[in-house]
Design a protein around this motif. Structure first.
Motif, PDB file in Angstrom:
ATOM      1  N   LYS A  58     -32.408  25.281  27.213  1.00 22.98           N
ATOM      2  CA  LYS A  58     -33.804  24.873  27.347  1.00 22.98           C
ATOM      3  C   LYS A  58     -33.980  23.914  28.518  1.00 22.98           C
ATOM      4  CE  LYS A  58     -35.057  25.528  22.517  1.00 22.98           C
ATOM      5  NZ  LYS A  58     -35.498  24.895  21.273  1.00 22.98           N
ATOM      6  N   LEU A  59     -33.032  23.031  28.717  1.00 17.48           N
ATOM      7  CA  LEU A  59     -33.109  22.093  29.827  1.00 17.48           C
ATOM      8  C   LEU A  59     -33.027  22.836  31.166  1.00 17.48           C
ATOM      9  CD1 LEU A  59     -33.264  19.165  30.766  1.00 17.48           C
ATOM     10  CD2 LEU A  59     -30.784  19.053  30.593  1.00 17.48           C
ATOM     11  N   ASP A  60     -32.120  23.813  31.249  1.00 18.00           N
ATOM     12  CA  ASP A  60     -32.012  24.614  32.464  1.00 18.00           C
ATOM     13  C   ASP A  60     -33.327  25.339  32.743  1.00 18.00           C
ATOM     14  OD1 ASP A  60     -29.405  23.823  32.830  1.00 18.00           O
ATOM     15  OD2 ASP A  60     -28.528  25.660  31.976  1.00 18.00           O
ATOM     16  N   TRP A  61     -33.927  25.909  31.689  1.00 22.06           N
ATOM     17  CA  TRP A  61     -35.190  26.614  31.843  1.00 22.06           C
ATOM     18  C   TRP A  61     -36.288  25.662  32.304  1.00 22.06           C
ATOM     19  CZ3 TRP A  61     -39.968  26.214  29.442  1.00 22.06           C
ATOM     20  CH2 TRP A  61     -40.858  27.239  29.722  1.00 22.06           C
ATOM     21  N   ALA A  62     -36.319  24.461  31.727  1.00 22.01           N
ATOM     22  CA  ALA A  62     -37.329  23.479  32.103  1.00 22.01           C
ATOM     23  C   ALA A  62     -37.162  23.055  33.562  1.00 22.01           C
ATOM     24  CB  ALA A  62     -37.257  22.264  31.185  1.00 22.01           C
ATOM     25  N   MET A  63     -35.936  22.853  33.994  1.00 23.38           N
ATOM     26  CA  MET A  63     -35.694  22.462  35.387  1.00 23.38           C
ATOM     27  C   MET A  63     -36.101  23.585  36.338  1.00 23.38           C
ATOM     28  SD  MET A  63     -34.774  19.379  35.245  1.00 23.38           S
ATOM     29  CE  MET A  63     -34.152  19.052  36.866  1.00 23.38           C
ATOM     30  N   GLU A  64     -35.817  24.823  35.965  1.00 26.39           N
ATOM     31  CA  GLU A  64     -36.200  25.968  36.790  1.00 26.39           C
ATOM     32  C   GLU A  64     -37.724  26.076  36.860  1.00 26.39           C
ATOM     33  OE1 GLU A  64     -35.820  30.787  36.596  1.00 26.39           O
ATOM     34  OE2 GLU A  64     -34.142  29.601  35.851  1.00 26.39           O
ATOM     35  N   SER A  65     -38.381  25.855  35.736  1.00 27.12           N
ATOM     36  CA  SER A  65     -39.841  25.899  35.705  1.00 27.12           C
ATOM     37  C   SER A  65     -40.427  24.809  36.586  1.00 27.12           C
ATOM     38  CB  SER A  65     -40.358  25.735  34.275  1.00 27.12           C
ATOM     39  OG  SER A  65     -39.972  26.817  33.481  1.00 27.12           O
ATOM     40  N   ARG A  66     -39.830  23.640  36.561  1.00 26.88           N
ATOM     41  CA  ARG A  66     -40.312  22.532  37.389  1.00 26.88           C
ATOM     42  C   ARG A  66     -40.170  22.886  38.865  1.00 26.88           C
ATOM     43  NH1 ARG A  66     -38.554  16.167  37.126  1.00 26.88           N
ATOM     44  NH2 ARG A  66     -39.864  15.530  38.846  1.00 26.88           N
ATOM     45  N   SER A  67     -39.031  23.481  39.219  1.00 30.82           N
ATOM     46  CA  SER A  67     -38.802  23.872  40.604  1.00 30.82           C
ATOM     47  C   SER A  67     -39.851  24.894  41.054  1.00 30.82           C
ATOM     48  CB  SER A  67     -37.394  24.457  40.745  1.00 30.82           C
ATOM     49  OG  SER A  67     -37.206  24.974  42.030  1.00 30.82           O
ATOM     50  N   LYS A  68     -40.136  25.864  40.200  1.00 27.34           N
ATOM     51  CA  LYS A  68     -41.142  26.872  40.544  1.00 27.34           C
ATOM     52  C   LYS A  68     -42.526  26.242  40.653  1.00 27.34           C
ATOM     53  CE  LYS A  68     -38.733  30.872  38.665  1.00 27.34           C
ATOM     54  NZ  LYS A  68     -38.750  31.952  37.677  1.00 27.34           N
ATOM     55  N   ALA A  69     -42.827  25.294  39.801  1.00 25.44           N
ATOM     56  CA  ALA A  69     -44.120  24.604  39.855  1.00 25.44           C
ATOM     57  C   ALA A  69     -44.252  23.821  41.162  1.00 25.44           C
ATOM     58  CB  ALA A  69     -44.281  23.683  38.656  1.00 25.44           C
ATOM     59  N   GLU A  70     -43.171  23.195  41.606  1.00 29.54           N
ATOM     60  CA  GLU A  70     -43.212  22.450  42.864  1.00 29.54           C
ATOM     61  C   GLU A  70     -43.433  23.395  44.041  1.00 29.54           C
ATOM     62  OE1 GLU A  70     -39.532  20.314  42.796  1.00 29.54           O
ATOM     63  OE2 GLU A  70     -40.331  18.694  41.545  1.00 29.54           O
ATOM     64  N   GLU A  71     -42.781  24.570  44.008  1.00 30.14           N
ATOM     65  CA  GLU A  71     -42.983  25.571  45.060  1.00 30.14           C
ATOM     66  C   GLU A  71     -44.430  26.054  45.060  1.00 30.14           C
ATOM     67  OE1 GLU A  71     -40.173  28.819  45.023  1.00 30.14           O
ATOM     68  OE2 GLU A  71     -38.538  27.459  44.516  1.00 30.14           O
ATOM     69  N   ALA A  72     -44.971  26.282  43.874  1.00 29.06           N
ATOM     70  CA  ALA A  72     -46.361  26.735  43.768  1.00 29.06           C
ATOM     71  C   ALA A  72     -47.319  25.677  44.311  1.00 29.06           C
ATOM     72  CB  ALA A  72     -46.696  27.064  42.315  1.00 29.06           C
ATOM     73  N   GLU A  73     -47.012  24.419  44.054  1.00 23.79           N
ATOM     74  CA  GLU A  73     -47.866  23.339  44.556  1.00 23.79           C
ATOM     75  C   GLU A  73     -47.833  23.301  46.085  1.00 23.79           C
ATOM     76  OE1 GLU A  73     -48.697  18.595  43.834  1.00 23.79           O
ATOM     77  OE2 GLU A  73     -46.745  19.426  43.293  1.00 23.79           O
ATOM     78  N   LYS A  74     -46.647  23.492  46.664  1.00 25.98           N
ATOM     79  CA  LYS A  74     -46.539  23.505  48.122  1.00 25.98           C
ATOM     80  C   LYS A  74     -47.351  24.654  48.710  1.00 25.98           C
ATOM     81  CE  LYS A  74     -41.963  21.379  48.438  1.00 25.98           C
ATOM     82  NZ  LYS A  74     -40.535  21.623  48.744  1.00 25.98           N
ATOM     83  N   LYS A  75     -47.247  25.838  48.087  1.00 29.19           N
ATOM     84  CA  LYS A  75     -48.006  26.993  48.568  1.00 29.19           C
ATOM     85  C   LYS A  75     -49.506  26.761  48.424  1.00 29.19           C
ATOM     86  CE  LYS A  75     -44.446  30.473  47.856  1.00 29.19           C
ATOM     87  NZ  LYS A  75     -44.066  31.709  47.151  1.00 29.19           N
ATOM     88  N   ALA A  76     -49.917  26.131  47.352  1.00 31.32           N
ATOM     89  CA  ALA A  76     -51.342  25.828  47.154  1.00 31.32           C
ATOM     90  C   ALA A  76     -51.831  24.853  48.218  1.00 31.32           C
ATOM     91  CB  ALA A  76     -51.574  25.269  45.759  1.00 31.32           C
TER      92      ALA A  76
END
Length: 83
Positions: free
Chosen positions: A21-39
């Motif tokens: 679950k921690l690995d999944w949460a960290m991966e989700s955070r990374s994807k969210a940061e990428e999405a924020e940069k693209k936005a």
């Protein structure tokens, strides 16, 4: 070493689940940061495009004014020469 008990197995399984679950949460955070940069990039490009469109609109207004003045001038000369 003694054999692990059922309780130890249960704890090991629970830890493995937590790690997953921690690995999944960290991966989700990374994807969210990428999405924020693209936005942020998209917002910047949109504002830049709006500025370019405004400048293009001004240029078109000037061009239409100049062309219409030239056409009216030529039409005036033609009318003067013909009549």
């Amino acid at each position: 070493m003694s054999e692990p008990t059922n309780r130890e197995f249960d704890v090991a399984i629970a830890l493995a689940r937590l790690e997953t679950k921690l690995d999944w949460a960290m991966e989700s955070r990374s994807k969210a940061e990428e999405a924020e940069k693209k936005a942020d990039q998209a917002i910047y490009l949109a504002s830049e495009n709006a500025r370019d469109i405004s400048q293009l609109s001004t240029t078109i207004k000037w061009a239409v004014g100049i062309i219409s003045s030239v056409v009216l001038g030529i039409a005036g000369l033609v009318v003067t020469i013909v009549f």
